[in-house]
Each structure stands twice: as structure tokens, then as C-alpha cells.
Design an enzyme around this catalytic site. Structure first.
Site, mmCIF file in Angstrom:
data_model
loop_
_atom_site.group_PDB
_atom_site.id
_atom_site.type_symbol
_atom_site.label_atom_id
_atom_site.label_comp_id
_atom_site.label_asym_id
_atom_site.label_seq_id
_atom_site.Cartn_x
_atom_site.Cartn_y
_atom_site.Cartn_z
ATOM 1 N N SER A 131 0.848 -1.199 0.000
ATOM 2 C CA SER A 131 0.000 0.000 0.000
ATOM 3 C C SER A 131 0.877 1.240 0.000
ATOM 4 O O SER A 131 1.961 1.250 0.598
ATOM 5 C CB SER A 131 -0.904 0.021 1.236
ATOM 6 O OG SER A 131 -1.616 1.243 1.318
ATOM 7 N N TYR A 144 -1.691 -0.212 10.169
ATOM 8 C CA TYR A 144 -1.760 -0.630 8.761
ATOM 9 C C TYR A 144 -0.521 -0.149 8.010
ATOM 10 O O TYR A 144 0.109 -0.919 7.270
ATOM 11 C CB TYR A 144 -3.025 -0.062 8.120
ATOM 12 C CG TYR A 144 -3.249 -0.508 6.700
ATOM 13 C CD1 TYR A 144 -3.719 -1.787 6.423
ATOM 14 C CD2 TYR A 144 -3.009 0.349 5.627
ATOM 15 C CE1 TYR A 144 -3.943 -2.205 5.116
ATOM 16 C CE2 TYR A 144 -3.221 -0.053 4.321
ATOM 17 C CZ TYR A 144 -3.695 -1.328 4.068
ATOM 18 O OH TYR A 144 -3.900 -1.741 2.771
#
Length: 269
Positions: A131, A144
Site C-alpha cells: 500500500s 496498517y
């Protein structure tokens, strides 16, 4: 030439499904995985096998099954992942561990399971879907960001270790894409007595808006296809809107505090 065999984790919906369908159209033999493949049996156009990246036996069973059926495994795409949001102070440690298990330890364990076969074949390709959030510490998404960053850095080291075996490894870091990641995301509840209530609530709304207005996952599927065709994939690929990718460049060139202030302004903190 033998049909290349591809294993995609987390392939029942979203990015994983888009990659599987696109590569299948291009002539690849696709095996996808899902924790609950029976839920998608009527919707799936390629084989979906039951796999939980937190379960070692589950991983070994899937990899052994594919090798037994096809005699080879050419490409692994580690796509299975989970979102997590919340003030770091308020996220239970058990949820932090669970997220790292899914986003970091899981991909490592699946990769370990396929490497012996790829080494026997004297070739293979591993693609980790990470990501853009892994390139910066984002407020209320710190866990995350950390898990995806860890996978990015681990991949840098691992690809050098694998080079002598003609096994290639790379990462693809998407920005905001229209997926259902929010459905399975753990998010710390908005507590009325939390000191973070106002800022966390506003940030949560912005995160959901980004996902809802994100690009079509087919963009990632096409990039995966182009990477597969390359003899020497790059260390990292980043896919997303211009400003999302440009934010990585800005982080490299701007002083830390200026970049931090830029993020705070974006999230209205």
C-alpha cells in the site's frame, strides 16, 4: 510453452478477483484463495481454495494441492490483507497482532511455502500487494502503515536472497481503490469519552471517502500483467492517483516536520 500457474491469496473480491479474472483472460491458470470460498462459489470464474494466511496447515494444504494437480507453481500474488484504523492508544494489542499476522506474517508464510517448488523449477515470481500507506505514517492508520511498510522492506532484502535461484520478487503499492476493504476492517470504536473522538471521527470519514471514490481495481490487474511479462521487475511499483504517488516523492525531499504538517492539514488535525 506450459500454461503458467498463478496463486492469488484473497481473490474472492476486490483487487485479488480483478487480477485473477484479467490474468485468466490472458491465458494463465488461476488458483485463488478465500477464507470462505463457499460464499463465492456461484460468482467465481476461477478455482477458489480455502486458505487462512494465519493457519500454517491451511497454507501447506493449498500449495501442496496445486503442485500435485499442476506439477508447478509459477507466480504467487500475496494480496490477502486487512484494514485497521483507530487511535494507537485505543487499539487492543490483540488486534494489532492479528493485523500483522494477516498483512505481514501471512504473506511471508505463504511465500515460504511456494519457494521450494520455484527453486526446483529454477524460476518463479512473487508479487506482494502492499500500500502507498506503507510509505508514510498515517494518523489513525499507523498499524496498517507499519505492517505494509514492513512487507515492503522485507521484500527488498528477500529479492536479493532469491536472485541466485532465478526467483523474482517485487511489491505493488496501490493507493485508494474501490474495494470492499472497509467491510472486513477492524476499526476502534468511536468512544464518546475518547480524547481522540473528534479527529478520529473526521479521519474515518475521509478514509471511507477515499475508498468509495477510488480507482477501478482493473488498473492494478493490468499492471500485474505487465510486471509478469518483464524479465527483471523493479523493486517496487506504486499505483494510484497522481497526488497519492507524488506524496511519496514529497516525503523524500521535504523536511520531516513540513511533510508532517502537510499530512495534518490534509486530515484537518
Amino acid at each position: 510453452m506450459n500454461q503458467k500457474v498463478v496463486l492469488i491469496t484473497g481473490a474472492s473480491t476486490g483487487i485479488g478477483k480483478a487480477i485473477g479474472l484479467f490474468l485468466q483472460e490472458k491465458g494463465y491458470l488461476i488458483y485463488g484463495t478465500s477464507r470462505n470460498p463457499e460464499k463465492y462459489s456461484s460468482q467465481s470464474q476461477f478455482t477458489l481454495l480455502p486458505l487462512d494466511v494465519a493457519d500454517q496447515k491451511s497454507i501447506q494444504d493449498v500449495v501442496s494441492n496445486i503442485i500435485q494437480q499442476e506439477g508447478r507453481l509459477d507466480i504467487l500474488i500475496n494480496n490477502a490483507g486487512a484494514g485497521i484504523t483507530g487511535p494507537l492508544e485505543e487499539i487492543p494489542s490483540s488486534e494489532i497482532l492479528q493485523n500483522f499476522t494477516t498483512n505481514y506474517f501471512g504473506p511471508i508464510d505463504v511465500t515460504k511455502a511456494v519457494l521450494p517448488q520455484m527453486r526446483t523449477q529454477k524460476e518463479g515470481l512473487v508479487i506482494h500487494i502492499t500500500s502507498i500507506a506503507g510509505y508514510m505514517g498515517l494518523p489513525y492508520r499507523g498499524i496498517y502503515s507499519a505492517a505494509k511498510a514492513a512487507l515492503e522492506i522485507t521484500s527488498e532484502a528477500w529479492r536479493m536472497e532469491l536472485k541466485e535461484f532465478n526467483i523474482k520478487m517485487t511489491t505493488i503499492a496501490p493507493g485508494a481503490f474501490a474495494t470492499n476493504i472497509a467491510v472486513g476492517r477492524y476499526h476502534a470504536p468511536l468512544l464518546d469519552d475518547s480524547p481522540y473522538l473528534k479527529n478520529y471521527g473526521r479521519t474515518l470519514e475521509l478514509i471511507n471517502q477515499d475508498v468509495d471514490g477510488g480507482q477501478d481495481p482493473i488498473v492494478i490487474a493490468k499492471e500485474v500483467y505487465e510486471i509478469i511479462k518483464k524479465n527483471n521487475p523493479k523493486v517496487h511499483y506504486r499505483i494510484g492517483a497522481f497526488l497519492q504517488k507524488f506524496s511519496i516523492t514529497l516525503k523524500k525531499v521535504l523536511p520531516d516536520t513540513i511533510y508532517e504538517n502537510m499530512l495534518r492539514k490534509h486530515f484537518e488535525l
